[in-house]
Design a protein around this motif. Structure first.
Motif, PDB file in Angstrom:
ATOM      1  N   ASN A  16      12.209  58.412  24.029  1.00 17.18           N
ATOM      2  CA  ASN A  16      12.377  58.923  25.397  1.00 17.18           C
ATOM      3  C   ASN A  16      11.034  58.911  26.138  1.00 17.18           C
ATOM      4  N   GLN A  17       9.988  59.220  25.378  1.00 17.78           N
ATOM      5  CA  GLN A  17       8.663  59.265  25.998  1.00 17.78           C
ATOM      6  C   GLN A  17       8.250  57.865  26.470  1.00 17.78           C
ATOM      7  N   GLU A  18       8.499  56.873  25.652  1.00 17.35           N
ATOM      8  CA  GLU A  18       8.138  55.494  26.025  1.00 17.35           C
ATOM      9  C   GLU A  18       8.947  55.034  27.246  1.00 17.35           C
ATOM     10  N   ILE A  19      10.224  55.369  27.242  1.00 14.22           N
ATOM     11  CA  ILE A  19      11.065  54.985  28.380  1.00 14.22           C
ATOM     12  C   ILE A  19      10.575  55.695  29.647  1.00 14.22           C
ATOM     13  N   ALA A  20      10.226  56.964  29.506  1.00 15.52           N
ATOM     14  CA  ALA A  20       9.748  57.728  30.662  1.00 15.52           C
ATOM     15  C   ALA A  20       8.516  57.060  31.273  1.00 15.52           C
ATOM     16  N   VAL A  21       7.600  56.607  30.434  1.00 16.51           N
ATOM     17  CA  VAL A  21       6.380  55.945  30.912  1.00 16.51           C
ATOM     18  C   VAL A  21       6.746  54.669  31.674  1.00 16.51           C
ATOM     19  N   MET A  22       7.651  53.907  31.111  1.00 20.23           N
ATOM     20  CA  MET A  22       7.985  52.616  31.719  1.00 20.23           C
ATOM     21  C   MET A  22       8.720  52.762  33.045  1.00 20.23           C
ATOM     22  N   ARG A  50      10.115  40.568  37.324  1.00 18.43           N
ATOM     23  CA  ARG A  50       9.137  41.491  37.923  1.00 18.43           C
ATOM     24  C   ARG A  50       9.357  42.905  37.395  1.00 18.43           C
ATOM     25  N   GLU A  51      10.611  43.301  37.318  1.00 20.94           N
ATOM     26  CA  GLU A  51      10.937  44.644  36.832  1.00 20.94           C
ATOM     27  C   GLU A  51      10.456  44.820  35.394  1.00 20.94           C
ATOM     28  N   SER A  52      10.674  43.782  34.624  1.00 23.57           N
ATOM     29  CA  SER A  52      10.274  43.820  33.233  1.00 23.57           C
ATOM     30  C   SER A  52       8.740  43.889  33.098  1.00 23.57           C
ATOM     31  N   TYR A  53       8.024  43.078  33.872  1.00 22.24           N
ATOM     32  CA  TYR A  53       6.553  43.134  33.829  1.00 22.24           C
ATOM     33  C   TYR A  53       6.065  44.520  34.213  1.00 22.24           C
ATOM     34  N   ASN A  54       6.711  45.093  35.204  1.00 21.37           N
ATOM     35  CA  ASN A  54       6.268  46.395  35.686  1.00 21.37           C
ATOM     36  C   ASN A  54       6.428  47.464  34.595  1.00 21.37           C
ATOM     37  N   LYS A  96       3.271  49.551  32.935  1.00 27.45           N
ATOM     38  CA  LYS A  96       3.153  51.009  32.828  1.00 27.45           C
ATOM     39  C   LYS A  96       2.976  51.435  31.380  1.00 27.45           C
ATOM     40  N   TYR A  97       3.691  50.748  30.498  1.00 27.03           N
ATOM     41  CA  TYR A  97       3.562  51.051  29.076  1.00 27.03           C
ATOM     42  C   TYR A  97       2.118  50.832  28.622  1.00 27.03           C
ATOM     43  N   GLU A 153       5.870  43.563  21.007  1.00 28.41           N
ATOM     44  CA  GLU A 153       4.587  42.924  20.740  1.00 28.41           C
ATOM     45  C   GLU A 153       3.433  43.774  21.280  1.00 28.41           C
ATOM     46  N   LEU A 154       3.650  44.368  22.445  1.00 30.86           N
ATOM     47  CA  LEU A 154       2.594  45.206  23.025  1.00 30.86           C
ATOM     48  C   LEU A 154       2.311  46.406  22.114  1.00 30.86           C
ATOM     49  N   LYS A 155       3.391  46.942  21.539  1.00 31.47           N
ATOM     50  CA  LYS A 155       3.241  48.094  20.650  1.00 31.47           C
ATOM     51  C   LYS A 155       2.350  47.756  19.464  1.00 31.47           C
ATOM     52  N   GLU A 156       2.649  46.647  18.828  1.00 29.41           N
ATOM     53  CA  GLU A 156       1.874  46.230  17.658  1.00 29.41           C
ATOM     54  C   GLU A 156       0.433  45.921  18.084  1.00 29.41           C
ATOM     55  N   ALA A 157       0.289  45.272  19.214  1.00 25.62           N
ATOM     56  CA  ALA A 157      -1.050  44.928  19.693  1.00 25.62           C
ATOM     57  C   ALA A 157      -1.868  46.192  19.968  1.00 25.62           C
ATOM     58  N   MET A 158      -1.233  47.189  20.573  1.00 24.45           N
ATOM     59  CA  MET A 158      -1.971  48.414  20.903  1.00 24.45           C
ATOM     60  C   MET A 158      -2.288  49.228  19.644  1.00 24.45           C
ATOM     61  N   ARG A 159      -1.433  49.087  18.644  1.00 26.61           N
ATOM     62  CA  ARG A 159      -1.735  49.748  17.365  1.00 26.61           C
ATOM     63  C   ARG A 159      -3.041  49.146  16.814  1.00 26.61           C
TER      64      ARG A 159
END
Lengths: 164, 392
Positions: free
Chosen positions: A21-27, B294-298, B302-303, B374-380
């Motif tokens: 939920n936290q990840e979705i909230a951020v996005m 665009r929505e997906s990139y956005n 934010k993530y 992929e971003l998750k693993e990269a940020m880890r």
């Protein structure tokens, strides 16, 4: 929560139900609480019906058999199809059930461990229903893709590692 | 090659530094299991209906040259599309030409404008080809190093300070690769005033114009008095995920276009025909795909920004393209050292900021044209690396 955001939550979860939920909230520029409440409501309304993992069982064991059964039925009364569907969907062997247009009425997808088990189920439980006129059973040989995910080809990035 | 033969090579070209990215690519591609955030192109496949239009063109034998400026149908579609987006009217027969990617249009624009010794003011950090293209066209590159404290936007003071009587062209690129910076209307208005006062021409690379996340993209060409003195460069690569089709275009004053088309005609003949047919489909029916991407990139943007905050890695908020440009100066190493160590120690590829100009030193370019997974693993991996640096 506004409709657009609710739909965005659904799209995100439909693709990856492990998102928190936290990840979705951020996005989505929302709060964790707001997402949690929305998801809870979606579950309650049976819009979110489950969180499953896509497994290629063939890589785990060879014992799974999937069959697609075409059913022709004679519905009785105005809600005849509904009543037949109610009966069929209660069998635990039935994974997926559709009412169809075209040359047959119901498409039933069944999972079992052997051909015999499925054949027995079709003859004993489906063909024997009084509304059922005929059944045609097809056994699946290889599954290549499910829910938009290709099973056979390993996931790879077709791009070069670094580009300007 | 013998020395006497080497003497035969062009001095202009041999004196150019090879792209810093190229060097880094050679290292990264040798690392197995490398996770990359180093790519400057969309992760999405070209939308299927656009690919189908390309296939259809091939099947029906549309494999001949088109007119030099590109298919009239495509030029018309582009002008209609841009009318809708920018509110500007361009004549499809005289004020647009189809190029081999935005890159060719940049090169051709510079060659059509410059006489030896003309100065071209351009903003850095920027796409790797600007400086070499200016030099190869006989111009003198004058860089304006943009600053993080201004969110990497060009200020009127910075522009004024860079101008000399020899300045002819201003090159800008917003949304920007590598910083992700944008320029909004009020920023551009001040720049436009100076451009008009000094009788300059603007080459505005707007290849990322569809990818903004704060407000709609504003083209400097759409400001009063600017259309005739702006060459707008755009294309299909980023917005429609069509990098490999190599298709871009330039819009501008008919007299400038005439000269640009002349160069294009002699050097290239015409842009790939099959790609042009696919692009017609993109212009007609591709908007919903752009919105989805665009929505997906956005969401990814934010993530990623949230992950940087969690890592306490300073990064100004980028509102365009698909790049973030975090500041890594606290670690006391060059961005190339940082990226090289990150690659070897955690098998994570990012691009050193210095590859985009000297003022990119102290930053890295992180692309978010990757799935959340992929971003998750990269940020880890990034987190692990940063922690180990800070603990020393």
């Amino acid at each position: 929560m506004e409709q657009k955001k609710t739909e965005q939550i659904l799209h995100l979860l439909a693709k990856d139900s492990r998102l928190t939920n936290q990840e979705i909230a951020v996005m989505l520029d929302s709060t964790e609480d707001e997402v949690a409440e929305t998801v809870h409501q979606l579950e309650k309304d049976k819009i979110i019906c489950g969180y499953h993992t896509l497994v290629d069982w063939n890589k785990v064991n060879d014992e799974d058999v999937t069959a697609v059964v075409e059913l022709r039925v004679t519905p009785q009364g105005g809600d005849g199809y509904e009543r037949i569907a109610e009966k069929i969907k209660d069998f635990p062997q039935v994974e997926t059930l559709y009412l169809m247009s075209g040359t047959y009425d119901f498409l039933v997808m069944i999972k079992g461990t052997t051909l015999k088990e499925i054949s027995l189920f079709v003859s004993g439980n489906l063909a024997s229903m009084e509304e059922v006129q005929s059944t045609t059973t097809h056994f699946a040989l290889t599954k290549y893709k499910e829910l938009g995910v290709s099973f056979a080809t390993p996931k790879s990035d077709k791009r070069m590692v670094v580009t300007p | 090659m013998s020395d006497s033969m080497r003497e035969l090579l062009s001095k202009t070209v041999t004196n150019l530094k090879p792209s810093g990215i190229r060097k880094f690519f050679d290292v990264a591609k040798e690392i197995p299991d490398c996770v990359s955030l180093g790519v400057g192109e969309p992760d999405f496949d070209t939308p299927w209906h656009i690919r189908e239009a390309g296939i259809e063109a091939l099947k029906s034998g549309k494999t001949f040259y088109t007119s030099n400026a590109g298919m009239p149908e495509l030029r018309k579609e582009i002008c209609d599309y841009k009318k809708k987006k920018m509110g500007l009217t361009y004549d499809p027969m005289k004020e647009v030409f189809i190029s081999v990617g935005g890159s060719e249009a940049i090169d051709v624009a510079l060659r059509a404008l410059l006489n030896p010794g003309d100065e071209v003011v351009f903003v850095e950090p920027c796409f790797v080809s600007y400086l070499p293209c200016i030099v190869m066209a006989g111009g003198i590159p004058v860089s304006i190093p943009l600053k993080e404290e201004n969110e990497f936007r060009l200020t009127p003071q910075e522009l004024e300070a860079a101008l000399t009587p020899k300045t002819k062209v201003l090159m800008i690129s917003f949304p920007n690769n590598p910083t992700g910076a944008i320029m909004e209307r009020e920023d551009l208005e001040k720049i436009a005033e100076i451009v008009i006062a000094h009788n300059l021409i603007v080459i505005s690379d707007e290849i990322y114009s569809e990818l903004t996340y704060k407000s709609e993209h504003v083209s400097i060409a759409s400001l009063p008095g600017m259309q005739e003195r702006t060459i707008v460069i755009d294309g299909f690569s980023k917005a429609f995920a069509m990098t490999g089709w190599r298709l871009g275009y330039a819009l501008g004053n008919a007299e400038i276009m005439e000269q640009m088309i002349k160069i294009h005609q002699f050097a290239i003949m015409c842009a790939p025909t099959v790609s042009q047919y696919a692009a017609v489909k993109a212009m007609k029916d591709g908007e919903k795909d752009v919105v989805m991407m665009r929505e997906s990139y956005n969401q990814r943007r934010k993530y990623l920004m949230n992950e940087f905050r969690k890592l306490d890695l300073p990064c100004f908020e980028p509102y365009g393209a698909f790049y973030a440009f975090p500041n890594i100066s606290e670690f006391g190493m060059t961005s190339e050292e940082f990226a090289t160590r990150l690659l070897h120690e955690e098998k994570l590829a990012v691009v050193p900021g210095s590859a985009f100009g000297e003022c990119g030193e102290g930053f890295i370019r992180v692309s978010y044209a990757y799935s959340i997974e992929e971003l998750k693993e990269a940020m880890r991996r990034m987190g692990k690396f940063i922690k180990s640096l800070r603990s020393k």
